[in-house]
Design an enzyme around this catalytic site. Structure first.
Site, PDB file in Angstrom:
ATOM      1  N   SER A 203       0.838  -1.196   0.000  1.00 22.95           N
ATOM      2  CA  SER A 203       0.000   0.000   0.000  1.00 22.95           C
ATOM      3  C   SER A 203       0.873   1.247   0.000  1.00 22.95           C
ATOM      4  CB  SER A 203      -0.907  -0.006   1.236  1.00 22.95           C
ATOM      5  OG  SER A 203      -1.632   1.202   1.318  1.00 22.95           O
TER       6      SER A 203
ATOM      7  N   ASP B 158      -4.297   3.771  -3.233  1.00 22.49           N
ATOM      8  CA  ASP B 158      -5.630   4.079  -2.712  1.00 22.49           C
ATOM      9  C   ASP B 158      -6.038   5.488  -3.130  1.00 22.49           C
ATOM     10  OD1 ASP B 158      -6.420   1.739  -1.175  1.00 22.49           O
ATOM     11  OD2 ASP B 158      -4.713   2.216   0.119  1.00 22.49           O
TER      12      ASP B 158
ATOM     13  N   HIS C 279      -6.913   1.331  -6.492  1.00 26.23           N
ATOM     14  CA  HIS C 279      -8.153   1.062  -5.755  1.00 26.23           C
ATOM     15  C   HIS C 279      -8.961   2.357  -5.671  1.00 26.23           C
ATOM     16  CE1 HIS C 279      -9.956  -0.407  -1.637  1.00 26.23           C
ATOM     17  NE2 HIS C 279     -10.882  -0.267  -2.584  1.00 26.23           N
TER      18      HIS C 279
ATOM     19  N   GLY D 121     -11.311   3.346   4.062  1.00 21.07           N
ATOM     20  CA  GLY D 121     -11.188   4.742   4.441  1.00 21.07           C
ATOM     21  C   GLY D 121      -9.918   5.073   5.192  1.00 21.07           C
ATOM     22  N   PHE D 122      -9.499   4.193   6.092  1.00 24.49           N
ATOM     23  CA  PHE D 122      -8.331   4.484   6.920  1.00 24.49           C
ATOM     24  C   PHE D 122      -7.488   3.231   7.120  1.00 24.49           C
ATOM     25  CE2 PHE D 122     -11.514   7.633   8.025  1.00 24.49           C
ATOM     26  CZ  PHE D 122     -10.780   8.814   8.011  1.00 24.49           C
TER      27      PHE D 122
ATOM     28  N   GLY E 258      -4.658   0.935   9.322  1.00 23.87           N
ATOM     29  CA  GLY E 258      -4.456   0.646  10.738  1.00 23.87           C
ATOM     30  C   GLY E 258      -5.638   0.019  11.448  1.00 23.87           C
TER      31      GLY E 258
ATOM     32  N   ASP F 104      -7.599  -6.921   1.200  1.00 21.64           N
ATOM     33  CA  ASP F 104      -7.089  -5.631   1.660  1.00 21.64           C
ATOM     34  C   ASP F 104      -7.688  -5.323   3.024  1.00 21.64           C
ATOM     35  OD1 ASP F 104      -6.178  -3.054   1.983  1.00 21.64           O
ATOM     36  OD2 ASP F 104      -7.231  -2.211   0.268  1.00 21.64           O
TER      37      ASP F 104
ATOM     38  N   GLY G 278       0.501  -3.484   4.361  1.00 20.18           N
ATOM     39  CA  GLY G 278       0.619  -2.136   4.904  1.00 20.18           C
ATOM     40  C   GLY G 278       1.408  -2.130   6.189  1.00 20.18           C
TER      41      GLY G 278
END
Length: 220
Positions: A7, A34, A65, A141-142, A144, A175, A197
């Site tokens: 990523s 992204d 993506h 969206g985020f 972590g 993902d 990631g």
């Protein structure tokens, strides 16, 4: 063959060339980009200029993506290339087939992305239009986030569905929290492409090369 797609939103921008050098040395298959519009998901990330400039820095194919509303209107912004993957969310458009066909027209490979709560059967009538399915194991969206357990099981459900419909060659990308701990499970459930990631080897340049090799051992 299992493939890795790091990523790029997790890469330190001031060390981009160093990261790319390691990716090339380790024969990384794709670079995951992204694109978020602040509407379909509550975040803004990488954009059209970043995609164009990245192509000038490396020959590694891109895996783009699109987390944007009405993606069928925005395909032409990116000059997608043959050999690249481009995913659009089934939930982001009323015209999914139109968006997928627009991707195919560029020469790129079309991928339908589905969120954790979206049934794999929603793809029933676009199977002829896709080369792969992107199974999200977190809500987009985020980075972590922790993986949603039911979404990990959905990888296997997706494989069974594709095979039952006569599409064994459609790949599955996963993902969301693709950690060392979970990547093996995801591979056993028949994921083919792994978006890596910060939960695996993208924690800085130190030790990244060894981390990539560790990830390859796990997914194989």
């Amino acid at each position: 063959m299992k493939k890795i797609s790091p990523s790029m939103m997790c890469v330190e921008i001031d060390k981009l060339k160093e990261y790319l050098s390691v990716f090339e040395e380790e024969n990384i298959e794709y670079l995951h980009i992204d694109i978020m519009d602040g509407e379909y998901v509550p975040n803004f990330t990488l954009g059209t200029d970043y995609v164009r400039q990245l192509r000038r820095l490396t020959d590694i194919p891109l895996d783009v993506h699109l987390m944007v509303n009405d993606p069928e209107r925005k395909i032409g912004w990116f000059d997608f290339q043959e050999g690249e993957y481009v995913s659009v969310h089934a939930e982001s458009t009323q015209h999914l087939q139109k968006a997928l066909q627009a991707i195919k027209a560029t020469g790129a490979k079309a991928m339908a992305a589905i969120n954790p709560a979206t049934r794999v059967e929603e793809l029933q009538y676009v199977l002829d239009d896709i080369d792969a399915v992107l199974v999200m194991t977190v809500n987009p969206g985020f980075s972590g986030q922790k993986a949603i357990p039911q979404a990990i099981q959905k990888i296997e459900d997706c494989r069974k569905f594709l095979d039952s419909q006569g599409y064994p060659n459609i790949e599955i990308e996963v993902d969301g929290n693709v950690s060392y701990e979970l990547a093996g499970q995801m591979s056993q459930k028949h994921a083919d492409i792994f978006v890596a990631g910060t939960s695996s080897f993208l924690k800085g340049l130190d030790g990244m090369q060894q981390g990539i090799r560790k990830m390859r051992e796990i997914i194989h």
